[in-house]
Design an enzyme around this catalytic site. Structure first.
Site, PDB file in Angstrom:
ATOM      1  N   PHE A 268       0.801  -1.223   0.000  1.00 30.36           N
ATOM      2  CA  PHE A 268       0.000   0.000   0.000  1.00 30.36           C
ATOM      3  C   PHE A 268       0.835   1.275   0.000  1.00 30.36           C
ATOM      4  O   PHE A 268       0.299   2.364  -0.140  1.00 30.36           O
ATOM      5  CB  PHE A 268      -1.087  -0.012   1.069  1.00 30.36           C
ATOM      6  CG  PHE A 268      -0.698  -0.281   2.509  1.00 30.36           C
ATOM      7  CD1 PHE A 268       0.381   0.326   3.125  1.00 30.36           C
ATOM      8  CD2 PHE A 268      -1.515  -1.128   3.281  1.00 30.36           C
ATOM      9  CE1 PHE A 268       0.683   0.096   4.465  1.00 30.36           C
ATOM     10  CE2 PHE A 268      -1.209  -1.364   4.621  1.00 30.36           C
ATOM     11  CZ  PHE A 268      -0.105  -0.749   5.218  1.00 30.36           C
ATOM     12  N   HIS A 285      -2.629   3.731  12.516  1.00 31.08           N
ATOM     13  CA  HIS A 285      -1.900   3.809  13.802  1.00 31.08           C
ATOM     14  C   HIS A 285      -0.541   3.088  13.751  1.00 31.08           C
ATOM     15  O   HIS A 285       0.297   3.309  14.602  1.00 31.08           O
ATOM     16  CB  HIS A 285      -2.763   3.312  14.976  1.00 31.08           C
ATOM     17  CG  HIS A 285      -2.918   1.829  15.076  1.00 31.08           C
ATOM     18  ND1 HIS A 285      -3.337   1.207  16.235  1.00 31.08           N
ATOM     19  CD2 HIS A 285      -2.717   0.830  14.167  1.00 31.08           C
ATOM     20  CE1 HIS A 285      -3.389  -0.088  16.041  1.00 31.08           C
ATOM     21  NE2 HIS A 285      -3.020  -0.345  14.809  1.00 31.08           N
TER      22      HIS A 285
HETATM   23  C1  LIG Z   1      -2.602  -4.095  12.334  1.00 23.33           C
HETATM   24  S1  LIG Z   1      -2.936  -5.152  10.996  1.00 23.33           S
HETATM   25  C2  LIG Z   1      -4.668  -4.793  10.700  1.00 23.33           C
HETATM   26  C3  LIG Z   1      -5.366  -5.903   9.980  1.00 23.33           C
HETATM   27  C4  LIG Z   1      -6.879  -5.671   9.792  1.00 23.33           C
HETATM   28  N1  LIG Z   1      -7.160  -4.447   9.067  1.00 23.33           N
HETATM   29  C5  LIG Z   1      -7.581  -5.692  11.123  1.00 23.33           C
HETATM   30  O1  LIG Z   1      -8.046  -4.646  11.587  1.00 23.33           O
HETATM   31  O2  LIG Z   1      -7.664  -6.780  11.710  1.00 23.33           O
HETATM   32  C6  LIG Z   1      -2.102  -4.342   9.675  1.00 23.33           C
HETATM   33  C7  LIG Z   1      -2.252  -5.003   8.314  1.00 23.33           C
HETATM   34  O3  LIG Z   1      -1.541  -4.229   7.347  1.00 23.33           O
HETATM   35  C8  LIG Z   1      -0.872  -5.117   6.470  1.00 23.33           C
HETATM   36  N2  LIG Z   1       0.266  -4.418   5.834  1.00 23.33           N
HETATM   37  C9  LIG Z   1       1.371  -3.947   6.469  1.00 23.33           C
HETATM   38  N3  LIG Z   1       2.192  -3.357   5.586  1.00 23.33           N
HETATM   39  C10 LIG Z   1       1.582  -3.451   4.361  1.00 23.33           C
HETATM   40  C11 LIG Z   1       1.924  -2.990   3.058  1.00 23.33           C
HETATM   41  N4  LIG Z   1       3.057  -2.311   2.846  1.00 23.33           N
HETATM   42  N5  LIG Z   1       1.059  -3.236   2.053  1.00 23.33           N
HETATM   43  C12 LIG Z   1      -0.096  -3.922   2.277  1.00 23.33           C
HETATM   44  N6  LIG Z   1      -0.481  -4.364   3.508  1.00 23.33           N
HETATM   45  C13 LIG Z   1       0.353  -4.127   4.535  1.00 23.33           C
HETATM   46  C14 LIG Z   1      -0.442  -6.237   7.370  1.00 23.33           C
HETATM   47  O4  LIG Z   1      -0.097  -7.410   6.653  1.00 23.33           O
HETATM   48  C15 LIG Z   1      -1.663  -6.393   8.269  1.00 23.33           C
HETATM   49  O5  LIG Z   1      -2.591  -7.292   7.735  1.00 23.33           O
END
Ligand SMILES: C[S@@+](CC[C@H](N)C(=O)[O-])C[C@H]1O[C@@H](n2cnc3c(N)ncnc32)[C@H](O)[C@@H]1O
Length: 375
Positions: A268, A285
């Site tokens: 992302f 966050h």
């Molecule tokens: C704190 S978790 C939140 C997951 C979900 N939205 C929830 O509330 O349960 C953060 C999510 O962001 C994803 N993520 C982190 N860096 C990313 C990136 N550069 N591109 C896509 N997804 C990413 C992680 O794999 C993870 O699934």
């Protein structure tokens, strides 16, 4: 017990009679001492007892972790059992298990019946692995060494102004998970367990169009998208995350949303898929302001006309009252580069990304829907 109802709002007076016991007698015995030198000394004694009590507080989540790890709650589903019976069932040491349960009983996770048997109390039900909305995986994730060890190094964050995680693990948080399968499983399964109880409530709080595409950015295993699609039969969904995370998604198990979702792997910080609504739950966050502006800028460009960005995160309240966001904020500080934000913080982020904060809708969970439209 909700975290925002915990005892962190108390001071020495409120601490008198807390579960851990230290300081209780001092506090109770000095309440009548009144003002003056004696009263001042007594207040300082209470203060010291209170702080010692608070410093010992880390042992409660340690006990909770040990209970979750050994699966002891699963063996209490059919009623009370002695530590010896539980130890035999879990392959643990009976005397030490008793000590862990005794502390957990002070906060209503289990209760001891006076005849040496422990039962699951109401607050402990979700510790069972098979409970609907089981929190077992969430407890293991939140107390995993990837969270626990950096939290012990908060001083580093204060003196260096940087995350403690990289110092300990040699790379950023999410890079570590991409490389380490065991930890990745603990995190993503735990994250889904933490999110499951809140997903339907949050989906209900989101005002969504009758048709179009909703993109859940960093949507993990798809729990929120599932609830959104269930409630909104005219919508299609895209689950956007890293490939290794999407490999564990659960959308295919739900026939009622069949044919209405697509998994899309990607980064992302490079781009996000087009859509009418972008959902970002517990995403902003994790990242510092510049990272969020990059990500939100991609959302702005990928939004279709009339589209909205819904940030689903805590909005830190003003004042001294306990709120889960104030604790989670320190986890973001220690393990990631992000932070929990106030409404004004979100308004600034959006403005920098070509968006405008249009409203904040509270939900029955600790998270709010922070809505943005094109500026
Ligand atoms: C704190 S978790 C939140 C997951 C979900 N939205 C929830 O509330 O349960 C953060 C999510 O962001 C994803 N993520 C982190 N860096 C990313 C990136 N550069 N591109 C896509 N997804 C990413 C992680 O794999 C993870 O699934």
């Amino acid at each position: 017990m909700r975290q925002d109802e915990d005892r962190t709002g108390g001071g020495p007076a409120e601490a008198a009679g807390t579960d851990a016991g230290a300081g209780t007698d001092a506090a109770a015995g000095t309440a009548a001492a009144g003002p003056g030198a004696d009263g001042r000394e007594a207040a300082l004694r209470d203060s010291a007892a209170f702080l010692v009590d608070e410093a010992l507080g880390f042992l409660f989540p340690a006990a909770l972790r040990a209970a979750a790890d050994t699966g002891v709650a699963d063996h209490l589903a059919d009623g009370p059992r002695t530590p010896a019976e539980l130890a035999a069932a879990t392959g643990t040491d009976a005397r030490n298990l008793h000590r862990v349960l005794r502390l957990l009983a002070t906060r209503g996770v289990v209760t001891e019946d006076g005849r040496g048997r422990f039962a699951l109390a109401e607050a402990g039900q979700a510790l069972r692995g098979d409970a609907p909305y089981s929190a077992r995986a969430a407890v293991l994730m939140l107390t995993d060494p990837t969270m626990w060890r950096p939290a012990g190094e908060l001083t580093h964050c204060l003196t260096e102004g940087t995350t403690a995680f990289e110092n300990l693990f040699g790379m950023p948080f999410f890079d570590h998970f991409a490389k380490d399968e065991r930890t990745a499983a603990v995190f993503h399964v735990g994250m889904a367990a933490m999110s499951d109880p809140e997903n339907a409530l949050i989906a209900a709080a989101c005002e969504l169009p009758a048709s179009g595409t909703v993109v859940d950015i960093g949507g993990g295993h798809g729990g929120l998208l599932l609830e959104v699609l269930r409630r909104n039969p005219g919508l299609e969904g895209v689950l956007y995350d890293r490939a290794h995370v999407l490999a564990g998604h659960r959308l295919a198990a739900h026939q009622e949303i069949a044919g209405r979702w697509t998994p899309r792997e990607g980064d992302f910080f490079a781009s996000v898929p087009d859509g009418d609504v972008h959902l970002l739950k517990r995403i902003t966050h994790d990242w510092d302001d510049d990272g969020c502006v990059t990500l939100l800028g991609h959302c702005r460009r990928a939004l279709r006309p009339g589209g909205r960005v819904l940030v689903l995160d805590a909005v830190v309240p003003a004042g001294n009252a306990p709120h889960q966001s104030k604790a989670l904020d320190l986890m973001m500080m220690a393990s990631l580069t992000g932070r929990e934000r106030t409404e004004a913080d979100f308004a600034d982020l959006f403005a920098r990304a070509g968006l405008r904060l249009s409203r904040v809708v509270p939900t029955p969970t600790v998270l709010s829907v922070v809505e943005a439209v094109a500026a």
